[in-house]
Design a protein around this motif. Structure first.
Motif, short mmCIF file in Angstrom:
data_model
loop_
_atom_site.label_atom_id
_atom_site.label_comp_id
_atom_site.label_asym_id
_atom_site.label_seq_id
_atom_site.Cartn_x
_atom_site.Cartn_y
_atom_site.Cartn_z
N LYS A 18 36.14 -47.40 -7.81
CA LYS A 18 36.22 -48.10 -6.53
C LYS A 18 35.79 -49.56 -6.63
O LYS A 18 36.01 -50.34 -5.71
N LYS B 244 36.07 -51.08 -2.95
CA LYS B 244 37.04 -50.47 -2.03
C LYS B 244 36.30 -49.48 -1.13
O LYS B 244 35.98 -48.36 -1.54
N ILE B 245 36.02 -49.90 0.10
CA ILE B 245 35.31 -49.04 1.05
C ILE B 245 36.19 -47.87 1.48
O ILE B 245 35.75 -46.72 1.52
N THR B 246 37.44 -48.17 1.80
CA THR B 246 38.44 -47.15 2.13
C THR B 246 39.72 -47.54 1.41
O THR B 246 39.82 -48.65 0.86
N PRO B 247 40.72 -46.67 1.36
CA PRO B 247 41.98 -47.05 0.72
C PRO B 247 42.63 -48.28 1.35
O PRO B 247 43.48 -48.92 0.72
N LYS B 248 42.23 -48.63 2.58
CA LYS B 248 42.83 -49.76 3.27
C LYS B 248 41.97 -51.02 3.27
O LYS B 248 42.47 -52.11 3.53
N PHE B 249 40.66 -50.88 3.00
CA PHE B 249 39.73 -51.98 3.26
C PHE B 249 38.84 -52.23 2.06
O PHE B 249 38.20 -51.31 1.54
N ASN B 250 38.81 -53.51 1.61
CA ASN B 250 37.98 -53.95 0.48
C ASN B 250 37.03 -55.05 0.93
O ASN B 250 37.34 -55.83 1.83
N SER C 75 37.04 -60.26 2.27
CA SER C 75 37.49 -58.92 2.64
C SER C 75 39.02 -58.92 2.70
O SER C 75 39.64 -59.97 2.95
N TYR D 173 42.38 -56.25 4.09
CA TYR D 173 42.73 -55.03 4.83
C TYR D 173 44.24 -54.91 4.89
O TYR D 173 44.96 -55.91 5.05
N THR E 125 47.48 -51.96 6.28
CA THR E 125 47.80 -50.68 6.89
C THR E 125 49.28 -50.63 7.20
O THR E 125 49.93 -51.67 7.38
#
Length: 406
Positions: free
Chosen positions: A110, A157-163, A207, A209, A211
């Protein structure tokens, strides 16, 4: 293979970084010189747009992007520049070939790590003035040097969409300006050499993002914030005549950079097309130093606006190479923040380029083209009409693989 290439470039780096003359612009006299770094070749070809979460290209402007890497990535780029400098009375041409950046990115689950070096700004020009009743006096002003940036960045990578990400930059360099005055009636001239040793640290946070808004379409966004920072300048002045040279210590100065925020957004279909825009805002800076202070020069807020994108006819085509080429284009408008004789020094450019896949690998070669105009003819200033050809390599491979067989 990529390891050998990285090692070779590292050996050449020290020579190339310090030997190159990266600018021929008279505007590089001011501040820390002409800021050359505008992103990687692929981003510059789109007007500076680098908003998509890319797994095989390193984004050197937002540390959050390092978390997207799937392969170990090495990138290096350089530019051939030709400039025509015009005034109301004269015109001159200059050419330069420069190294623009070199970086390595490592995927760590990640996390992602990136580090490298960027020749950030350059000072480089030679101006000769012949004057006097009998044209017996000559004054020559010559400059060299600039600022380099070594950086280390970390993305997560906090979520698959957001770094998110952060990087630290160590800035260093030497700027030297030599003023030589001679007189045909005097055997020896006078040489004044002003030298500034620059160093400082700054931080960026970012950051990214993305989606999906439909089965095929995605939206992308990127935010990067650079904290305000200072460069320490240790200044000396050497005056040489026919007598013993005299070194005069000059007061150390602090060159201050205002905070900067970059906002990008785009829409597109992954591996097919993308259209995006970018806005950059920077607070006013104080770039005056002992050698470039002038009552006619001030520094204001800087910023830029750009649009751009890419198109790939068929990313997965095996039979037609032309369909796998990435076609890029863009436009940019930049306000440098430099104001001379009440005239803002702006930069306008059109960009285009291609990304050429290297068959059998995830690597590619990127070629970019840029034409533009910087400065103005108003108030007796210089207008620069320039054309750039940039070439960048993005080499990707798997490192640290565990062997299945001994």
């Amino acid at each position: 293979m990529i390891k050998k290439i990285v090692a070779s470039f590292c050996l050449l780096l020290s020579v190339m970084t310090y030997a190159q003359e990266g600018s021929s612009s008279p505007y590089s006299f001011y501040g820390i010189g002409d800021v050359r770094f505008k992103g990687t070749t692929e981003a510059r070809s789109m007007g500076g747009i680098a908003v998509e979460q890319d797994s095989i290209h390193i984004n050197l402007e937002n540390p959050a992007s390092f978390a997207n890497l799937k392969l170990t990535s090495f990138t290096v780029g350089g530019t051939y520049n030709t400039t025509t400098m015009k005034t109301d009375a004269a015109s001159e041409k200059a050419r330069r070939t420069t190294l623009d950046y070199m970086a390595l990115g490592l995927p760590l689950g990640k996390f992602g790590v990136g580090f490298g070096i960027i020749p950030y700004s350059s000072v480089g020009y030679k101006i000769r003035n012949i004057y006097g009743d009998d044209l017996e006096k000559t004054a020559t002003l010559t400059s060299t040097g600039g600022v380099n940036k070594v950086f280390l960045g970390l993305g997560y990578k906090i979520t698959p969409k957001f770094n998110i990400g952060v990087d630290v930059n160590y800035n260093f360099g030497v700027i030297s300006i030599v003023n030589l005055e001679t007189n045909n009636n005097i055997q020896s001239g006078t040489r004044e050499t002003n030298t500034s040793n620059l160093s400082g640290v700054n931080f960026n946070i970012g950051s990214m993002y993305q989606t999906k808004i439909s089965k095929k379409l995605s939206v992308f966004s990127s935010v990067n914030y650079s904290l305000s920072n200072d460069l320490k300048s240790k200044n000396t002045r050497l005056i040489e005549t026919a007598t013993v040279p005299e070194t005069i210590d000059q007061p150390d100065r602090t060159i201050s950079f205002g905070s900067k925020i970059s906002l990008s957004a785009g829409i597109g279909q992954a591996r097919k097309w993308l259209v995006g825009g970018k806005l950059v805002f920077q607070e006013a800076t104080d770039l005056s130093n002992n050698y470039n202070e002038s009552p006619n020069v001030t520094y204001g807020r800087a910023g830029s606006a750009s649009i751009g994108g890419y198109y790939i006819p068929d990313y997965g085509s095996y039979s037609n190479y032309l369909k796998r080429i990435v076609y890029r284009g863009g436009f940019k408008y930049e306000r440098t923040g430099l104001i001379i004789r009440s005239e803002a020094i702006d930069n306008v450019g059109f960009t285009m380029g291609v990304g050429l896949p290297i068959s059998g690998t995830f690597s590619n070669m990127n070629i970019g083209f840029e034409i533009g105009k910087k400065g103005t003819l108003s108030s007796g200033l210089v207008q620069e009409n320039y054309a750039n050809i940039s070439i960048g390599l993005s080499l990707n491979d798997k490192w640290f693989e565990k062997r299945k067989f001994n």
